[in-house]
Structure formats: C-alpha cells, structure tokens
Design a protein around this motif. Structure first.
Motif, PDB file in Angstrom:
ATOM      1  N   GLU A  63       0.898  -1.277  -0.032  1.00  0.00           N
ATOM      2  CA  GLU A  63       0.185  -0.064  -0.052  1.00  0.00           C
ATOM      3  C   GLU A  63       0.664   1.235  -0.034  1.00  0.00           C
ATOM      4  O   GLU A  63       0.420   2.359  -0.474  1.00  0.00           O
ATOM      5  CB  GLU A  63      -0.839   0.059   1.149  1.00  0.00           C
ATOM      6  N   ASN A  64       1.840   0.881   0.541  1.00  0.00           N
ATOM      7  CA  ASN A  64       2.879   2.446   0.601  1.00  0.00           C
ATOM      8  C   ASN A  64       3.183   2.643  -0.499  1.00  0.00           C
ATOM      9  O   ASN A  64       3.402   3.976  -0.987  1.00  0.00           O
ATOM     10  CB  ASN A  64       4.021   2.165   1.677  1.00  0.00           C
ATOM     11  N   PHE A  65       3.642   1.883  -1.520  1.00  0.00           N
ATOM     12  CA  PHE A  65       4.268   1.999  -2.598  1.00  0.00           C
ATOM     13  C   PHE A  65       2.987   2.660  -3.506  1.00  0.00           C
ATOM     14  O   PHE A  65       3.082   3.508  -4.541  1.00  0.00           O
ATOM     15  CB  PHE A  65       4.685   0.729  -3.666  1.00  0.00           C
ATOM     16  N   LEU A 240      11.234  13.717  -2.312  1.00  0.00           N
ATOM     17  CA  LEU A 240      10.840  12.796  -1.409  1.00  0.00           C
ATOM     18  C   LEU A 240      11.007  13.328   0.072  1.00  0.00           C
ATOM     19  O   LEU A 240      10.295  12.870   0.948  1.00  0.00           O
ATOM     20  CB  LEU A 240      11.747  11.552  -1.657  1.00  0.00           C
ATOM     21  N   THR A 241      11.833  14.046   0.438  1.00  0.00           N
ATOM     22  CA  THR A 241      12.365  14.766   1.715  1.00  0.00           C
ATOM     23  C   THR A 241      11.102  15.578   1.928  1.00  0.00           C
ATOM     24  O   THR A 241      10.641  15.696   3.189  1.00  0.00           O
ATOM     25  CB  THR A 241      13.398  15.555   1.598  1.00  0.00           C
ATOM     26  N   ALA A 256       8.669   6.372   3.653  1.00  0.00           N
ATOM     27  CA  ALA A 256       9.269   5.015   3.829  1.00  0.00           C
ATOM     28  C   ALA A 256       9.713   4.627   2.729  1.00  0.00           C
ATOM     29  O   ALA A 256      10.873   4.159   2.393  1.00  0.00           O
ATOM     30  CB  ALA A 256       8.567   4.206   4.892  1.00  0.00           C
ATOM     31  N   VAL A 257       8.675   4.538   1.636  1.00  0.00           N
ATOM     32  CA  VAL A 257       9.042   4.006   0.488  1.00  0.00           C
ATOM     33  C   VAL A 257       9.967   4.821  -0.613  1.00  0.00           C
ATOM     34  O   VAL A 257      10.970   4.408  -1.247  1.00  0.00           O
ATOM     35  CB  VAL A 257       7.871   3.657  -0.543  1.00  0.00           C
ATOM     36  N   GLY A 258       9.806   6.065  -0.322  1.00  0.00           N
ATOM     37  CA  GLY A 258      10.716   7.003  -0.809  1.00  0.00           C
ATOM     38  C   GLY A 258      12.194   6.909  -0.551  1.00  0.00           C
ATOM     39  O   GLY A 258      13.208   6.888  -1.163  1.00  0.00           O
ATOM     40  N   LEU A 261      13.663   3.887  -2.244  1.00  0.00           N
ATOM     41  CA  LEU A 261      13.728   4.061  -3.594  1.00  0.00           C
ATOM     42  C   LEU A 261      15.195   5.029  -3.792  1.00  0.00           C
ATOM     43  O   LEU A 261      15.840   5.014  -4.807  1.00  0.00           O
ATOM     44  CB  LEU A 261      12.521   4.830  -4.204  1.00  0.00           C
ATOM     45  N   MET A 262      15.492   6.034  -2.711  1.00  0.00           N
ATOM     46  CA  MET A 262      16.641   6.616  -2.856  1.00  0.00           C
ATOM     47  C   MET A 262      17.806   5.632  -2.491  1.00  0.00           C
ATOM     48  O   MET A 262      18.907   6.138  -3.077  1.00  0.00           O
ATOM     49  CB  MET A 262      16.623   7.867  -1.763  1.00  0.00           C
ATOM     50  N   VAL A 263      17.623   4.677  -1.714  1.00  0.00           N
ATOM     51  CA  VAL A 263      18.786   3.859  -1.410  1.00  0.00           C
ATOM     52  C   VAL A 263      19.083   2.850  -2.573  1.00  0.00           C
ATOM     53  O   VAL A 263      20.284   2.689  -2.576  1.00  0.00           O
ATOM     54  CB  VAL A 263      18.661   3.183   0.019  1.00  0.00           C
TER      55      VAL A 263
END
Length: 288
Positions: A63-65, A240-241, A256-258, A261-263
């Motif tokens: 759901e977060n995505f 995303l920040t 959290a998903v962002g 995706l950054m990592v």
C-alpha cells in the motif's frame, strides 16, 4: 609428527572458521540499516508508529508504494521528471568529475606545472573545509555565471572535487615514467597517452570515484534547495524529503518507500562496481 601436523591443521581450520563467522556477523550488522529500510517500506501505517518499534514487519503490504504513486501523480510536475533530473545531474557530474580530476592529476603527477606543489597544497588544504562552509562562495559563483535555477548549477560545483583529484594523483604517481617516455618515443601524443595508457591504469581509482560521487550527488537535496526554485527542475531527493514534512502522518508510508527508492540505486551501483573498489583497497595503485 603426524599428530602435531594434524593439530596444526585443526587449529588453522578452526581459526579460519572463527574469522569467517566473525566476518559474517559483522557483515550482518552492517546490513541491518539497509534491511530495516526495506522492511519499513513494507509496513502498514499502524506498524510504522507502534511503540516500541518493531524491526520485522508482521503484515507486509504494498500500500505504501501505491500511496507514493498516488501522491506523485497528483503533482503538476510528473514524477518521471524529478527522476530524470536526478539521473541527468548525477551521471553528468560523475562523468565530468572523473575526466577533469584524472586530467588534472596526470598533469600534477607527470608534468612540470608552474607552482604545482603550491597549487596541490592548496587543494589538500581544501579537504579540511566542510561542504556547507563553501556553499556561500559556490552560490556567489553560480549566481555570477547566471546559472541559478538551471541544472548546471547542480553539476558545475561538483566537477572539481579536491578528494577526487587527490585520489587520482596518488594512482598517477605510481605510473612508471619510463612507460610514458616509451609511448612518446613511439610517436604518441599526450592525449593519446592519457586515454590509451594512463586512464586504463587508473581504473580502480575512477571506479571507486564512480561509487563515491554517485552516492554523494544522488543523495544531495541541499544543492537543489539552494539553487533551484522552478518545480520542473527539482530533483528526486528534494521532492521525497518534502513528503515527510509538516508532520504529515498519513504520508509516513510513502516517505518510507521514498527512502527505500533513494537507497536502491546506490546499492546497485556498488554491486556493479564492487570488484573494482576492492581492487583499489587491495592494491592502492596499479596491478603488477
């Protein structure tokens, strides 16, 4: 004699096994933050705010995505535009800094540069300054060049990096002068010598800089915050920040998903380049 030899082999095997176990445990500890980031992106909202926090997720969800996709689809600038800006500025910065720093390092190491020692000392001194201490001079220079609110403002200040030049020069110093002289006797020009002979020898160095520069540029949100005002030119970290700003609890899952995706791209870059990076640490120069 056989008994003594058997004991020696047994002790050696036991010591090797202990080292392997220790390294596995140490590697697992190092990987825990990454694993936690992945698990956070799969947690439902109630698990994100549970106290005390749980490391593992009990009810994984995507759901977060979906929430991140919905939030970014509501923006008047497409999410793909932010991704493109980040990829473009990061890749161009990495390529240019490797090329410029390698050429400069070759000049300092193998050419008689006027006041070369003094200039290189100034470059080494620049390593002692924190990044944020140079933001005001950087802003003044970028503003004087008329590059404010352009993607070049995110690229040009990151080309000539003192550490990158220092690392390249350490490798250039180990290139035998006789090898370069032999190439000149064969009629090769300086550019041909650099790109055909020197640059391949610097592979461990620039492979390491690809990883370091990519991570630094990809995760940078401060530079876009300072130099960019046009929404269409902002980068992914800055956007995303903003998802987690203003205490918006409903966006915590998307944030959290962002983070995940950054990592992810930095992990992929390291996995691709890890063999070259290990060569840098092992040989600290040119392989024989």
């Amino acid at each position: 004699m056989r008994s003594t030899s058997a004991k020696h082999v047994s002790r050696s095997a036991g010591g090797t096994a202990a080292i392997i176990i220790f390294l596995l445990l140490f590697g697992l500890i190092m990987a825990l933050p990454l694993l936690y980031t992945i698990l956070q992106s799969l947690k439902p909202l109630d698990e994100l705010f549970i106290f005390p926090p749980r490391f593992f997720v009990r009810r994984p969800t995507l759901e977060n995505f979906i929430q991140l996709k919905n939030i970014t689809s509501d923006l008047w600038v497409p999410f793909s535009r932010y991704l493109f800006n980040s990829l473009l500025t990061t890749v161009v910065s990495v390529v240019l800094t490797i090329l410029v720093c390698a050429l400069a390092a070759y000049g300092f190491a193998k050419k008689r540069v006027p006041f070369g020692n003094a200039l290189f000392t100034l470059i080494i001194m620049a390593l002692s300054f924190p990044v944020h201490a140079t933001q005001i001079p950087n802003y003044m220079i970028v503003n004087a060049l008329g590059l404010i609110n352009t993607l070049w403002a995110l690229i040009i200040p990151k080309i000539a990096v003192a550490y990158n030049l220092f690392l390249m020069k350490q490798f250039c110093d180990q290139i035998p002068n006789s090898l370069l002289e032999a190439a000149r006797i064969d009629g090769s020009g300086e550019l041909r010598i650099f790109f055909k002979l020197v640059f391949p020898m610097l592979t461990p160095a620039w492979a390491t800089l690809i990883v370091l520069s990519f991570v630094s540029n990809w995760n940078d949100y401060f530079s876009p915050l300072v130099f960019i005002t046009d929404e269409s030119r902002k980068t992914l970290p800055l956007v995303l920040t903003s998802l987690a700003e203003n205490g918006n609890i409903a966006r915590a899952g998307a944030a959290a998903v962002g983070t995940f995706l950054m990592v992810l791209p930095t992990i992929l870059i390291f996995v691709i380049m890890q063999r070259r990076v290990i060569e840098t640490m092992t040989f600290s120069g040119i392989k024989g």
